[in-house]
Design a protein around this motif. Structure first.
Motif, mmCIF file in Angstrom:
data_model
loop_
_atom_site.group_PDB
_atom_site.id
_atom_site.type_symbol
_atom_site.label_atom_id
_atom_site.label_comp_id
_atom_site.label_asym_id
_atom_site.label_seq_id
_atom_site.Cartn_x
_atom_site.Cartn_y
_atom_site.Cartn_z
ATOM 1 N N ASP A 49 13.483 -4.036 11.998
ATOM 2 C CA ASP A 49 12.757 -3.235 12.967
ATOM 3 C C ASP A 49 12.340 -1.867 12.443
ATOM 4 O OD1 ASP A 49 11.631 -2.890 15.495
ATOM 5 O OD2 ASP A 49 13.409 -1.872 16.245
ATOM 6 N N GLN A 50 12.766 -1.483 11.262
ATOM 7 C CA GLN A 50 12.479 -0.142 10.754
ATOM 8 C C GLN A 50 11.056 -0.046 10.213
ATOM 9 O OE1 GLN A 50 15.448 0.988 7.876
ATOM 10 N NE2 GLN A 50 17.127 0.427 9.218
ATOM 11 N N ARG A 51 10.490 1.148 10.293
ATOM 12 C CA ARG A 51 9.214 1.469 9.669
ATOM 13 C C ARG A 51 9.566 2.408 8.526
ATOM 14 N NH1 ARG A 51 8.496 -2.340 11.860
ATOM 15 N NH2 ARG A 51 7.281 -2.790 13.689
ATOM 16 N N ILE A 52 9.333 1.956 7.307
ATOM 17 C CA ILE A 52 9.888 2.605 6.110
ATOM 18 C C ILE A 52 8.796 3.265 5.278
ATOM 19 C CG2 ILE A 52 11.179 2.181 3.976
ATOM 20 C CD1 ILE A 52 12.343 -0.324 5.438
ATOM 21 N N ALA A 53 9.101 4.482 4.808
ATOM 22 C CA ALA A 53 8.252 5.178 3.844
ATOM 23 C C ALA A 53 9.021 5.240 2.529
ATOM 24 C CB ALA A 53 7.929 6.589 4.331
ATOM 25 N N LEU A 54 8.384 4.798 1.472
ATOM 26 C CA LEU A 54 9.002 4.758 0.145
ATOM 27 C C LEU A 54 8.348 5.809 -0.744
ATOM 28 C CD1 LEU A 54 10.830 3.296 -1.965
ATOM 29 C CD2 LEU A 54 8.904 1.730 -2.358
ATOM 30 N N PHE A 55 9.143 6.796 -1.168
ATOM 31 C CA PHE A 55 8.680 7.863 -2.054
ATOM 32 C C PHE A 55 9.443 7.747 -3.363
ATOM 33 C CE2 PHE A 55 7.534 9.562 2.049
ATOM 34 C CZ PHE A 55 6.362 10.260 1.818
ATOM 35 N N ILE A 56 8.769 7.324 -4.435
ATOM 36 C CA ILE A 56 9.429 7.085 -5.717
ATOM 37 C C ILE A 56 9.229 8.274 -6.645
ATOM 38 C CG2 ILE A 56 9.590 5.554 -7.713
ATOM 39 C CD1 ILE A 56 8.265 3.386 -5.909
ATOM 40 N N ASP A 57 10.320 8.883 -7.050
ATOM 41 C CA ASP A 57 10.280 9.935 -8.069
ATOM 42 C C ASP A 57 10.351 9.204 -9.414
ATOM 43 O OD1 ASP A 57 10.517 12.179 -9.624
ATOM 44 O OD2 ASP A 57 12.561 12.641 -8.992
ATOM 45 N N PHE A 58 9.223 8.613 -9.807
ATOM 46 C CA PHE A 58 9.203 7.689 -10.944
ATOM 47 C C PHE A 58 9.651 8.354 -12.239
ATOM 48 C CE2 PHE A 58 7.382 5.139 -14.312
ATOM 49 C CZ PHE A 58 7.740 3.864 -13.902
ATOM 50 N N GLU A 59 9.159 9.532 -12.486
ATOM 51 C CA GLU A 59 9.472 10.207 -13.750
ATOM 52 C C GLU A 59 10.981 10.411 -13.915
ATOM 53 O OE1 GLU A 59 7.655 13.926 -16.274
ATOM 54 O OE2 GLU A 59 6.593 13.081 -14.569
ATOM 55 N N ALA A 92 4.316 6.807 -5.490
ATOM 56 C CA ALA A 92 5.116 7.144 -6.672
ATOM 57 C C ALA A 92 4.510 8.364 -7.350
ATOM 58 C CB ALA A 92 5.170 5.972 -7.635
ATOM 59 N N TYR A 93 5.389 9.253 -7.824
ATOM 60 C CA TYR A 93 4.984 10.529 -8.415
ATOM 61 C C TYR A 93 5.391 10.588 -9.880
ATOM 62 C CZ TYR A 93 4.543 11.856 -3.541
ATOM 63 O OH TYR A 93 4.187 11.895 -2.220
ATOM 64 N N ALA A 94 4.453 10.991 -10.742
ATOM 65 C CA ALA A 94 4.749 11.160 -12.168
ATOM 66 C C ALA A 94 3.505 11.680 -12.871
ATOM 67 C CB ALA A 94 5.184 9.840 -12.801
ATOM 68 N N ASP A 95 3.706 12.054 -14.118
ATOM 69 C CA ASP A 95 2.588 12.317 -15.020
ATOM 70 C C ASP A 95 2.231 10.948 -15.592
ATOM 71 O OD1 ASP A 95 0.804 13.011 -16.982
ATOM 72 O OD2 ASP A 95 2.248 14.137 -18.183
ATOM 73 N N TRP A 96 1.253 10.278 -15.018
ATOM 74 C CA TRP A 96 0.975 8.874 -15.335
ATOM 75 C C TRP A 96 0.396 8.679 -16.729
ATOM 76 C CZ3 TRP A 96 3.781 5.762 -12.845
ATOM 77 C CH2 TRP A 96 4.180 6.068 -11.551
ATOM 78 N N THR A 97 0.004 9.749 -17.410
ATOM 79 C CA THR A 97 -0.419 9.588 -18.804
ATOM 80 C C THR A 97 0.784 9.207 -19.671
ATOM 81 O OG1 THR A 97 -0.132 11.958 -19.266
ATOM 82 C CG2 THR A 97 -2.339 11.225 -18.581
ATOM 83 N N PHE A 99 3.325 7.318 -18.514
ATOM 84 C CA PHE A 99 3.892 6.053 -18.026
ATOM 85 C C PHE A 99 2.801 5.047 -17.673
ATOM 86 C CE2 PHE A 99 6.715 9.553 -16.727
ATOM 87 C CZ PHE A 99 7.816 9.227 -17.485
ATOM 88 N N SER A 100 1.767 4.997 -18.486
ATOM 89 C CA SER A 100 0.629 4.124 -18.180
ATOM 90 C C SER A 100 1.004 2.643 -18.159
ATOM 91 C CB SER A 100 -0.505 4.371 -19.170
ATOM 92 O OG SER A 100 -0.062 4.114 -20.490
ATOM 93 N N GLY A 101 2.063 2.270 -18.869
ATOM 94 C CA GLY A 101 2.479 0.865 -18.881
ATOM 95 C C GLY A 101 3.024 0.381 -17.555
ATOM 96 N N ALA A 102 3.407 1.289 -16.686
ATOM 97 C CA ALA A 102 3.989 0.898 -15.394
ATOM 98 C C ALA A 102 2.969 0.906 -14.258
ATOM 99 C CB ALA A 102 5.132 1.841 -15.047
ATOM 100 N N THR A 103 1.803 1.468 -14.500
ATOM 101 C CA THR A 103 0.869 1.664 -13.391
ATOM 102 C C THR A 103 0.385 0.355 -12.767
ATOM 103 O OG1 THR A 103 -0.991 1.872 -14.917
ATOM 104 C CG2 THR A 103 0.092 3.909 -14.221
ATOM 105 N N GLN A 104 0.066 -0.636 -13.574
ATOM 106 C CA GLN A 104 -0.463 -1.887 -13.020
ATOM 107 C C GLN A 104 0.568 -2.598 -12.153
ATOM 108 O OE1 GLN A 104 -3.706 -2.930 -13.140
ATOM 109 N NE2 GLN A 104 -2.932 -4.318 -11.574
ATOM 110 N N VAL A 114 0.566 9.041 -7.481
ATOM 111 C CA VAL A 114 0.192 10.446 -7.403
ATOM 112 C C VAL A 114 0.424 11.043 -8.782
ATOM 113 C CG1 VAL A 114 0.657 12.665 -6.311
ATOM 114 C CG2 VAL A 114 0.817 10.552 -4.972
ATOM 115 N N ASP A 115 -0.675 11.460 -9.411
ATOM 116 C CA ASP A 115 -0.593 12.015 -10.757
ATOM 117 C C ASP A 115 -0.252 13.496 -10.674
ATOM 118 O OD1 ASP A 115 -0.748 11.951 -13.559
ATOM 119 O OD2 ASP A 115 -2.810 12.694 -13.502
#
Length: 181
Positions: A49-59, A92-97, A99-104, A114-115
Motif C-alpha cells: 500500500d505504500q507510495r515510495i520515492a527512491l533517491f539513490i546516492d549512486f556515487e 539517482a545522483y552522480a557525476d555520470w561522466t 559512471f557511464s557504464g551504469a546509466t543504461q 541527475v548529473d
C-alpha cells in the motif's frame, strides 16, 4: 442599542494530553482523497500500500561499498520495494561522466539520472545537497508519497531522515550485501 451581555464564566484553559495519536485510517476505494481532507491519513502498514520515492546516492553507494558501477544491479532492491508498494519516483545522483557504464541499466529500470558534475578541483560535487533538497521538496509537494528510500554509502542523510519522519513520512534504509566497509 441592545444591552450588553455579561461575560461568560471563566473556563479553565485546555490541558495538554499525552495520549498516543489515533491510528491512521484506511480510506475505502472512491473515498476522499488525501488532498481534500489532510487530517485523514492512509494506513500504509498493509503490504503493497505504500507510495515510495527512491533517491539513490549512486556515487557514494558505489565508491564506499566496493560495488563496480558496471555490475550495479537495482532489480533485487526494486523487487523488495515493490512488495511494500508502488515505486512512484526514482532518481539517482552522480557525476555520470564517471559512471557511464551504469546509466543504461538505471534507465532500463526507469530511474531519472541527475548529473551533478564536480564543482571543486578535488572532484567534490553537490550531489548530497541536491538529493536532500529534491527529497524535501517532494515531501512537501507530493503528500501521497509516504515512504522515502535513500540507498547510500554515507551517513550524511540522517538529518534528512529525521526531517522526513517529523513530516509523517517513513524512511527505509537499504543495506548492501557486497559492502566492503
Amino acid at each position: 442599542r441592545p444591552p450588553r451581555a455579561s461575560p461568560p464564566a471563566a473556563t479553565p484553559p485546555p490541558s495538554l494530553s499525552l495520549r498516543p495519536a489515533p491510528r491512521p485510517v484506511t480510506l475505502p476505494f472512491g473515498g476522499p482523497r488525501r488532498e481534500e481532507n489532510p487530517t485523514v491519513k492512509r494506513d500504509t502498514t498493509e503490504s503493497g500500500d505504500q507510495r515510495i520515492a527512491l533517491f539513490i546516492d549512486f556515487e557514494n553507494l558505489v565508491t564506499r561499498t566496493g560495488i563496480a558501477p558496471d555490475a550495479f544491479d537495482l532489480q533485487p532492491a526494486l523487487d523488495t520495494l515493490l512488495e511494500k508498494g508502488k515505486v512512484v519516483f526514482r532518481r539517482a545522483y552522480a557525476d555520470w561522466t564517471r559512471f557511464s557504464g551504469a546509466t543504461q541499466r538505471l534507465h532500463d529500470h526507469g530511474v531519472e539520472l541527475v548529473d551533478v558534475p564536480p564543482s571543486t578541483r578535488a572532484g567534490k560535487n553537490g550531489a548530497d545537497v541536491r538529493l536532500v533538497i529534491d527529497a524535501l521538496e517532494l515531501a512537501y509537494l507530493r503528500e501521497h508519497i509516504d515512504t522515502f528510500v535513500i540507498p547510500s554509502g554515507a551517513s550524511d542523510f540522517c538529518p534528512l531522515a529525521y526531517n522526513l519522519r517529523q513530516n509523517d513520512r517513513a524512511v527505509d534504509r537499504v543495506a548492501v550485501r557486497e559492502s566492503t566497509r
